[in-house]
Design an enzyme around this catalytic site. Structure first.
Site, PDB file in Angstrom:
ATOM      1  N   ASP A  94      45.342  42.665  40.965  1.00 21.53           N
ATOM      2  CA  ASP A  94      45.517  41.733  39.637  1.00 21.53           C
ATOM      3  C   ASP A  94      46.982  41.571  39.440  1.00 21.53           C
ATOM      4  O   ASP A  94      47.020  41.884  38.240  1.00 21.53           O
ATOM      5  CB  ASP A  94      44.395  42.134  39.091  1.00 21.53           C
ATOM      6  CG  ASP A  94      43.078  42.152  39.502  1.00 21.53           C
ATOM      7  OD1 ASP A  94      42.568  41.244  40.425  1.00 21.53           O
ATOM      8  OD2 ASP A  94      42.301  43.038  38.931  1.00 21.53           O
ATOM      9  N   GLU A 124      36.794  33.398  39.634  1.00 17.90           N
ATOM     10  CA  GLU A 124      37.764  34.116  38.550  1.00 17.90           C
ATOM     11  C   GLU A 124      38.952  34.169  38.574  1.00 17.90           C
ATOM     12  O   GLU A 124      39.367  33.322  39.260  1.00 17.90           O
ATOM     13  CB  GLU A 124      36.894  35.474  38.516  1.00 17.90           C
ATOM     14  CG  GLU A 124      37.121  36.218  39.800  1.00 17.90           C
ATOM     15  CD  GLU A 124      36.496  37.672  39.923  1.00 17.90           C
ATOM     16  OE1 GLU A 124      35.856  38.123  39.041  1.00 17.90           O
ATOM     17  OE2 GLU A 124      36.712  38.041  41.045  1.00 17.90           O
TER      18      GLU A 124
END
Length: 322
Positions: free
Chosen positions: A42, A209
């Site tokens: 991420d 997401e």
């Protein structure tokens, strides 16, 4: 990486519900070569005003990497020396996820999420720094939270300025991607702010997401990660994109299909050794857009690594990975 270890155990159940699987597709470009500390998850990346680059990520107390040239990356510890005490309300190991780095009003702003796998008892927090470097951050507490009674999940924040106002997109599963307005002075949610709905999927478990929004020309572009992360070579993550004339939507893909109905052009998917690209963010470097993401290296037992690619734009205004 605590989240990744937990995810490896639990993601198999999620994978069984998903409609797609990781496949090789040589039509996608490989990431640029990087050396040094490549392990990341991420990533949010920025070229600092002082020179050089910094990347923050899931893992540790918001793990940090630094680079002088965007090619060689060194481990730089963590954003924080110790976790803020309030994190333990949402995760018994104070394990933060999916940071987002931005710059405005003479300060760097670091947003992040604290939660536990499989629950939407979650919170987004914010910290500021004058330099953007690890060890210089001051935490300011909660920005926005979600509870098990909410139809959204307050994780994966991304900040976007539009028309003189400040916005935060966020979301993971639980009906997908949402957006709220923030107070520019505090960086926190405005009281009573409307929770806008930007993207979801018609099929449970609503596997979308990690939003990120940029403006190019007249349009705002919503990038998001679809399907499942965190399972090494079995991950099915991929990046899709849609656009809107308004930051709050509605976002549609190039065929006109709304992202609220499962639309989204496929921007980047697994190919060759580069499995499950996602957790994306975009930053400007010398006037060009660069896509940052993680992928799972099939030649290294599915280890998550940093992917960087130029992001170009077609004549019709759609992004393509170069």
């Amino acid at each position: 990486m605590k989240r990744l270890r937990l995810a490896a155990i639990l993601a198999a159940a999620v994978l069984a519900l998903l409609p797609t699987s990781a496949t090789a597709d040589t039509a996608y470009p490989d990431p640029q070569p990087v050396t040094g500390q490549q392990i990341i998850h991420d990533p949010t990346v920025m070229r600092l005003k002082s020179g050089g680059y910094v990347a923050y990520s899931t893992g540790g107390i918001i793990g940090a990497r630094v680079s002088k040239d965007r090619n060689h990356w060194d481990d730089a510890g963590n954003a924080f020396a110790t976790p803020p005490a309030w994190w333990y309300e949402y995760n018994d190991k104070a394990d933060p996820w999916a940071p987002d780095l931005s710059y405005r009003d003479g300060r760097y702003w670091l947003y992040y999420a604290v939660s536990s796998w499989g629950t939407n008892h979650s919170a987004i927090g914010v910290a500021t720094s004058r330099t953007g470097l690890p060890g210089t951050w001051t935490d300011h507490g909660k920005v926005f939270t979600s509870e098990t009674t909410d139809p959204w999940n307050a994780i994966d924040p991304a900040i976007m300025g539009a028309d003189g106002r400040l916005w935060m997109s966020f979301g993971s599963y639980w009906t997908g991607i949402r957006m709220i307005e923030l107070n520019p002075a505090t960086g926190k949610a405005l009281p009573g702010t409307e929770v806008h709905h930007l993207a979801t999927r018609p099929d449970a478990p609503y596997a979308v997401e990690g939003p990120y929004i940029v403006k190019h020309g007249r349009y705002y572009y919503l990038f998001a990660s679809y399907d499942a992360c965190c399972s090494g070579v079995n991950s099915t993550y991929k990046i899709r994109v849609g656009r809107s004339l308004k930051v709050t939507g509605p976002y549609v893909d190039s065929t006109g299909k709304p992202m609220l109905e499962g639309g989204g052009d496929l921007l980047l998917a697994g190919h060759g050794r580069y499995i499950g690209p996602g957790g994306e963010s975009i930053f400007r470097d010398r006037g060009k857009d660069v896509l940052a993401y993680h992928y799972y290296d099939a030649d290294d037992q599915g280890t998550p690594k940093l992917g960087l690619n130029r992001l170009n734009w077609t004549k019709n205004g759609w992004p393509v990975v170069a």
